[in-house]
Design an enzyme around this catalytic site. Sequence first.
Site, mmCIF file in Angstrom:
data_model
loop_
_atom_site.group_PDB
_atom_site.id
_atom_site.type_symbol
_atom_site.label_atom_id
_atom_site.label_comp_id
_atom_site.label_asym_id
_atom_site.label_seq_id
_atom_site.Cartn_x
_atom_site.Cartn_y
_atom_site.Cartn_z
ATOM 1 N N TYR A 161 7.251 8.695 -9.945
ATOM 2 C CA TYR A 161 7.268 9.590 -11.110
ATOM 3 C C TYR A 161 6.457 10.867 -10.884
ATOM 4 O O TYR A 161 6.742 11.889 -11.481
ATOM 5 C CB TYR A 161 6.684 8.880 -12.338
ATOM 6 C CG TYR A 161 7.665 8.088 -13.149
ATOM 7 C CD1 TYR A 161 8.490 7.142 -12.546
ATOM 8 C CD2 TYR A 161 7.767 8.268 -14.518
ATOM 9 C CE1 TYR A 161 9.370 6.393 -13.295
ATOM 10 C CE2 TYR A 161 8.642 7.519 -15.278
ATOM 11 C CZ TYR A 161 9.441 6.584 -14.661
ATOM 12 O OH TYR A 161 10.309 5.848 -15.413
ATOM 13 N N LYS A 191 8.784 -3.022 -2.053
ATOM 14 C CA LYS A 191 9.996 -2.987 -1.230
ATOM 15 C C LYS A 191 9.515 -2.710 0.192
ATOM 16 O O LYS A 191 9.906 -1.731 0.834
ATOM 17 C CB LYS A 191 10.948 -1.904 -1.766
ATOM 18 C CG LYS A 191 12.301 -1.862 -1.119
ATOM 19 C CD LYS A 191 13.222 -3.021 -1.503
ATOM 20 C CE LYS A 191 14.506 -2.978 -0.706
ATOM 21 N NZ LYS A 191 15.344 -4.175 -0.880
ATOM 22 N N ASP A 228 14.026 -6.237 -5.501
ATOM 23 C CA ASP A 228 15.386 -6.715 -5.811
ATOM 24 C C ASP A 228 15.371 -8.214 -6.112
ATOM 25 O O ASP A 228 16.013 -8.694 -7.051
ATOM 26 C CB ASP A 228 16.376 -6.373 -4.675
ATOM 27 C CG ASP A 228 15.874 -6.749 -3.283
ATOM 28 O OD1 ASP A 228 14.683 -7.119 -3.145
ATOM 29 O OD2 ASP A 228 16.679 -6.676 -2.331
ATOM 30 N N ASP A 282 8.877 0.315 -14.586
ATOM 31 C CA ASP A 282 9.709 0.824 -15.680
ATOM 32 C C ASP A 282 10.938 -0.067 -15.834
ATOM 33 O O ASP A 282 11.275 -0.520 -16.929
ATOM 34 C CB ASP A 282 10.120 2.271 -15.375
ATOM 35 C CG ASP A 282 11.018 2.854 -16.454
ATOM 36 O OD1 ASP A 282 10.699 2.668 -17.645
ATOM 37 O OD2 ASP A 282 12.037 3.477 -16.108
ATOM 38 N N ASP A 292 11.634 -3.426 -18.717
ATOM 39 C CA ASP A 292 12.783 -3.482 -19.638
ATOM 40 C C ASP A 292 13.513 -4.809 -19.469
ATOM 41 O O ASP A 292 13.921 -5.443 -20.438
ATOM 42 C CB ASP A 292 13.781 -2.334 -19.357
ATOM 43 C CG ASP A 292 13.511 -1.109 -20.222
ATOM 44 O OD1 ASP A 292 12.337 -0.878 -20.579
ATOM 45 O OD2 ASP A 292 14.473 -0.384 -20.536
HETATM 46 C C1 IPM Z 1 8.887 3.941 -20.674
HETATM 47 C C2 IPM Z 1 9.936 5.008 -20.803
HETATM 48 C C3 IPM Z 1 9.376 6.274 -20.185
HETATM 49 C C4 IPM Z 1 9.140 6.005 -18.726
HETATM 50 C C5 IPM Z 1 10.238 7.529 -20.357
HETATM 51 C C6 IPM Z 1 10.610 7.775 -21.804
HETATM 52 C C7 IPM Z 1 9.571 8.743 -19.769
HETATM 53 O O1 IPM Z 1 11.121 4.611 -20.232
HETATM 54 O O2 IPM Z 1 7.775 4.126 -21.196
HETATM 55 O O3 IPM Z 1 9.182 2.905 -20.070
HETATM 56 O O4 IPM Z 1 10.077 6.081 -17.924
HETATM 57 O O5 IPM Z 1 8.003 5.724 -18.373
HETATM 58 MG MG MG Z 2 11.132 2.575 -19.586
#
Ligand code: IPM
Ligand code: MG
Length: 356
Positions: A141, A192, A224, A248, A252
Site C-alpha cells: 500500500y 508468499k 494462497d 486486507d 474480509d
Molecule cells: C479496509 C479497506 C481499506 C483498505 C480501503 C477503503 C482503503 O478496504 O480498511 O480494509 O484497503 O485498507
Molecule cells: Mg478491506
Amino acid sequence: MIYRIAVLPGDGIGKEITPEAVEALKKVGAKCGLSFEFEEALIGGCAIDATGGPFPEATQKLVKDSDAVLLGAVGGPKWEGLDYSIRPERGLLGLREVLGTFANLRPAKVYPMLADASTLKKEVIEGIDIMVVRELTGGLYFGRPKGIEKLPDGTERGVNTLTYTTPEIERIARVAFDVAGKRRKKVTSVDKANVLESTELWRRVVSEVHKGYPDVELGHMYVDNCAMQLIRNPRQFDVIVTENMFGDILSDEASMLTGSIGMLPSASIGGKVGIFEPIHGSAPDIAGQDKANPIATILSVAMMLRYSFNQEKAAEVIEEAVLKVLEKGYRTGDIMQPGMKLVGTREMGRLVREGI
Ligand code: IPM
Ligand code: MG
C-alpha cells in the site's frame, strides 16, 4: 480524566452507524464513571465535497490532538472517477499514516446464535475466534516507487512496490505475539516467501522475534494456502499476522466466516492515537435508509475502551449488551433469519444502550 474522541463519520452508512456508537459510549460512560468529549470532523467523500481533499487540515489537527479516533466508513460511487491522489480512500490511508497506526487488529468471531447466518456449514465455522493482525502502514500500500507512467512507445506502466524493513516487521510481529499471549498462544505468519523476497525477509524476521516468545507457537503459511485453509478448517487459526494487502484480503474472507461483515470491529494501534472502525465499507446501496447494522461500530468502541483507554470492564459491558440483544432475537437485515425480529439501525442502537 476526560477522553477526547475525534468522530469521523465519513460517507454513506458511516453517518448512521457512528452516532449509535457515540451514544453507546455515553451510556457506558455514565454506567462506569468515564467521561468523554466528542468532536466531529470530515473525512473521505464528504470532505472532498466540502474542501477539495479527503483529509483536510482541520481533521488532521483534530485527530492528532485526540485520545482516540472513531471512524465510520469512506467512499461511494460519486467519487470513484477521481484521481487516486484525492479519492476518499486516500483520506483513510492518510489518517493511518499520520497517526502511525501500524497494527490493525481484526477479530473474526462467530456468535453461536448467528452460526446459521454464514454461507458456510455450521460445523465448519462453529467456535471460530480468529484475530487477524494486519500490518497497516507499510507493504504494497505504501511502498515506493508507485504510480502510472507513460512509456516512450505510447503504452503505460503501473507500479506498486512491496517493501518491508526489519524494524517494520519486528514491531508488527511483537504485536502479534503479545496478542496471542493473551489468547490461545498460536500465531500463523502469512507470506508468499516462495516467490516474493520481501516476504522471505518477513518470514525470517518473524521467526527471529519469536525466540523472545517461547510460550507462543509459531507457524508459517503461504497466503494462497491461508485463503484456502480459512474456508477448509478455520478453527485451526488463533492469530494471523500478515502484510498490509494480504491482510486486507484475508480479513474480509475471515469476516464472512462469521455470517456478516456488519458485525466485525477493528482497532488500529501502535501510534500515539488509535483508530477504531468497523471493517465494512460505506455501503452506498443501503445508505440513508436506517438499514445498516451498527454493531460493528459499537463493538469498535469496545475495542477503543480496551486498547486505547485500558478500560476492560467497560469494554465487556458493551460486548455483553450486544450479545444480549442478539440472544433476544433482534436482527438487522444483514443477519436476519426466519423467526427473528427485524430492526433498523437506530432501533438496534437503542436496544444495545438498553442492554448497557
Ligand atoms: C479496509 C479497506 C481499506 C483498505 C480501503 C477503503 C482503503 O478496504 O480498511 O480494509 O484497503 O485498507
Ligand atoms: Mg478491506
